[in-house]
Design a protein around this motif. Structure first.
Motif, short mmCIF file in Angstrom:
data_model
loop_
_atom_site.label_atom_id
_atom_site.label_comp_id
_atom_site.label_asym_id
_atom_site.label_seq_id
_atom_site.Cartn_x
_atom_site.Cartn_y
_atom_site.Cartn_z
N CYS A 71 40.44 38.58 51.87
CA CYS A 71 40.14 39.95 52.33
C CYS A 71 38.72 40.34 51.94
O CYS A 71 38.19 39.86 50.94
N GLY A 72 38.14 41.23 52.71
CA GLY A 72 36.85 41.84 52.34
C GLY A 72 35.75 40.82 52.15
O GLY A 72 35.58 39.89 52.94
N SER A 73 35.01 40.98 51.05
CA SER A 73 33.90 40.06 50.77
C SER A 73 34.38 38.62 50.63
O SER A 73 33.71 37.69 51.07
N SER A 87 39.94 34.67 46.37
CA SER A 87 40.15 36.01 45.82
C SER A 87 39.50 36.13 44.44
O SER A 87 39.65 35.23 43.61
N GLN A 88 38.79 37.20 44.22
CA GLN A 88 38.23 37.45 42.89
C GLN A 88 39.37 37.73 41.91
O GLN A 88 39.50 37.05 40.90
N SER A 89 40.19 38.71 42.25
CA SER A 89 41.22 39.19 41.32
C SER A 89 42.42 38.26 41.24
O SER A 89 43.12 38.22 40.22
N THR A 122 45.38 40.33 45.10
CA THR A 122 45.36 41.08 46.36
C THR A 122 46.65 40.83 47.15
O THR A 122 46.99 39.68 47.45
N VAL A 169 33.34 48.01 41.31
CA VAL A 169 34.33 47.80 42.37
C VAL A 169 33.76 46.87 43.44
O VAL A 169 34.45 45.98 43.94
N SER A 194 32.10 43.81 44.87
CA SER A 194 31.95 42.45 44.37
C SER A 194 30.53 41.94 44.59
O SER A 194 29.95 42.13 45.67
N LYS A 243 28.74 46.10 52.00
CA LYS A 243 28.27 46.66 50.73
C LYS A 243 27.61 48.02 50.96
O LYS A 243 27.81 48.95 50.18
N GLU A 289 30.29 50.63 51.67
CA GLU A 289 31.16 50.78 50.52
C GLU A 289 30.55 51.66 49.42
O GLU A 289 31.24 52.51 48.86
#
Ligand code: F6R
Length: 364
Positions: A55-57, A102-104, A107, A153, A155, A240, A243
Motif C-alpha cells: 500500500c501507499g509508498s 511493508s514498513q510496519s 497493514t 507518519v 515514510s 508526499k 500527505e
C-alpha cells in the motif's frame, strides 16, 4: 529525540545514507562483494513469475521493483495495491513468488492480500522494516530493511531501504537466471555501494530545494511527471506533497499527458519532472515541451547532462549527481521527499503527524 532537526521527518530524511549503507551491508558480503540472501523457499533459477502487493509508498517501491525485476532479471511481474489485490482473485500459477512490502508489517490490506496469495500457493517473500510483525510471522522469508524506527507518519528512509532490498533481490534473481553478465552485475553493485555518498550530496541541497518549495507552496495543484522507472518516483513525490503539505498533486506517466491531463496545464500549475539523462530522456523532454507550450512552469530534477538539454524548457533545474540508471530511482526519491518536506514547512502543517493519517493502517 530529533537531534537538532526541525521534525522527525527531517531527521529521518538525513538517515537515508546510513540506512542504505546498513541495508547493503546486511546482504552484500564485504570481501567477495557477493549478494547473499536468506534461503529462499524456491529455486530462483527456475522461478517463473512474481506477484507484488503493498500500500501507499511501499506500493511505489513495488512498482520500481517491477521495472527492475522485468528489465534485469526478465521475471514477469503482476502488481497491485493490496486493497485491490485482496479482492481481485487473479489467476496465479502455484509456487510463484508473492512479494509483500511493508514498513510496519501490520497493514491490514497488505496482510489480507498476503493470505490470499498463500491460499493460491505462492511462497511469500516479504520486505519489512518490522521483523517482529504479523506479516513477518506469516511470511516464508523476511528480507529486513534495517531502516530503524520511523516516527514521522510519512515514510522516507523505510522507502529507500525497501528499494535497496529490491535492488539486491533483482541482482540475485538476474544472476541465478543468467540474465545479467557478471560485468554488468558488478557495475550495478558498485553503483549501489556508491549510493550513500551520492545521497549525502543531495541532502546538502536544502537551499536549492527550499527555493523550489517557495515556487510551489501557493499552487492549488502540482503535476509530477516521469517515465519508465522514474514514473513511480513521480508518484512518490506527489503522494508526499499531498500527505504533508495538503497541496493537491498528481503524478502522470509523461507520455499520458496528451491523453487528458494536459488540459490542466496553465501558468498556475507547476510541473515537476523527474528526468535523469539516458533512456527515455528525449521522450520526456518532448512531453515537457508540450506542457511548456501551454504555459506550464517546468521544474526539473535531472543530472548535469540532462540540465543542458533542459535549459530552454525548465524554469528551475536541480542538478543531481550523475549515477548509473540502475540506482537513479533511489537517488531521485530523496529530493522529491525533501521538496514535500520544505513545502509543508512553508504551509505550517503538522509535518510529523499530518491530519487524518495514522502511521500504521491496521483497519481495512
Ligand atoms: C506514505 C506512507 C504510506 C505507507 C502505507 C503502507 O508516506 O507512509 O503510504 O507507505 O500506509 O504502510 P506500510 O509500509 O507500513 O505497510
Amino acid at each position: 529525540g530529533k537531534n537538532g532537526y526541525r521534525h522527525y521527518m527531517e531527521k529521518e530524511l538525513h538517515e537515508h545514507p546510513i540506512v542504505i549503507g546498513q541495508t547493503l551491508r546486511r546482504f552484500v558480503d564485504p570481501s567477495s562483494h557477493k549478494i547473499i540472501l536468506p534461503h529462499m523457499p524456491f529455486d530462483l533459477s527456475t522461478l517463473k513469475r512474481g506477484i507484488i502487493t503493498a500500500c501507499g509508498s511501499a506500493f511505489y517501491a513495488g512498482l520500481i521493483g517491477r521495472y527492475w525485476l522485468e528489465e534485469y532479471a526478465r521475471l514477469p511481474i503482476d502488481i497491485d495495491v493490496a486493497s485491490e489485490m485482496r479482492y481481485r482473485n487473479p489467476p496465479v500459477e502455484s509456487q510463484g513468488m508473492g512479494l509483500v512490502i511493508s514498513q510496519s508489517g501490520e497493514t491490514a490490506d497488505t496482510l489480507a492480500a498476503l493470505r490470499n496469495l498463500k491460499n493460491e500457493h505462492q511462497k511469500i517473500v516479504s520486505i519489512l522494516n518490522n521483523e517482529f510483525s504479523t506479516i513477518a510471522r506469516e511470511s516464508d522469508v523476511v528480507l529486513g530493511t534495517d531502516a530503524g524506527v520511523e516516527i514521522a507518519v510519512a515514510s522516507t528512509k523505510a522507502f529507500t531501504a525497501q528499494l535497496t532490498v529490491l535492488s539486491c533481490l533483482t541482482l540475485v534473481i538476474a544472476r541465478e537466471k543468467n540474465k545479467i553478465t557478471p560485468e554488468n552485475k558488478k557495475v550495478c553493485l558498485t553503483a549501489l555501494m556508491d549510493l550513500p555518498s551520492r545521497v549525502a550530496e543531495v541532502l546538502q541541497m536544502k537551499d536549492k530545494i527550499q527555493e523550489i518549495a517557495h515556487k510551489i507552496a501557493n499552487a492549488q495543484s502540482v503535476i509530477y511527471l516521469g517515465r519508465g522507472i522514474m514514473y513511480p518516483v513521480a508518484m512518490e513525490g506527489a503522494l508526499k506533497l499531498k500527505e504533508i503539505s495538503y497541496i493537491h498533486a498528481d503524478a502522470y506517466a509523461a507520455g499520458e499527458m496528451k491523453h487528458g491531463p494536459i488540459a490542466l496545464i496553465d501558468q498556475t500549475v507547476p510541473v515537476i519532472a523527474v528526468v535523469p539523462s539516458g533512456f527515455l530522456f528525449e521522450k520526456t523532454l518532448s512531453n515537457l515541451q508540450e506542457a511548456k507550450a501551454r504555459g506550464g512552469h517546468i521544474i526539473a530534477f535531472t543530472d548535469a547532462k540532462g540540465a543542458e538539454a533542459l535549459s530552454t524548457i525548465a524554469e528551475q533545474i536541480i542538478i543531481l549527481p550523475t549515477v548509473h540508471a540502475f540506482v537513479a530511482p533511489i537517488l531521485y526519491t530523496v529530493p522529491v521527499q525533501m521538496l514535500a518536506y520544505e513545502a509543508a514547512i512553508l504551509k505550517g502543517t503538522d509535518v510529523d503527524q499530518p491530519r487524518n493519517l495514522a502511521k500504521s493502517v491496521t483497519v481495512e
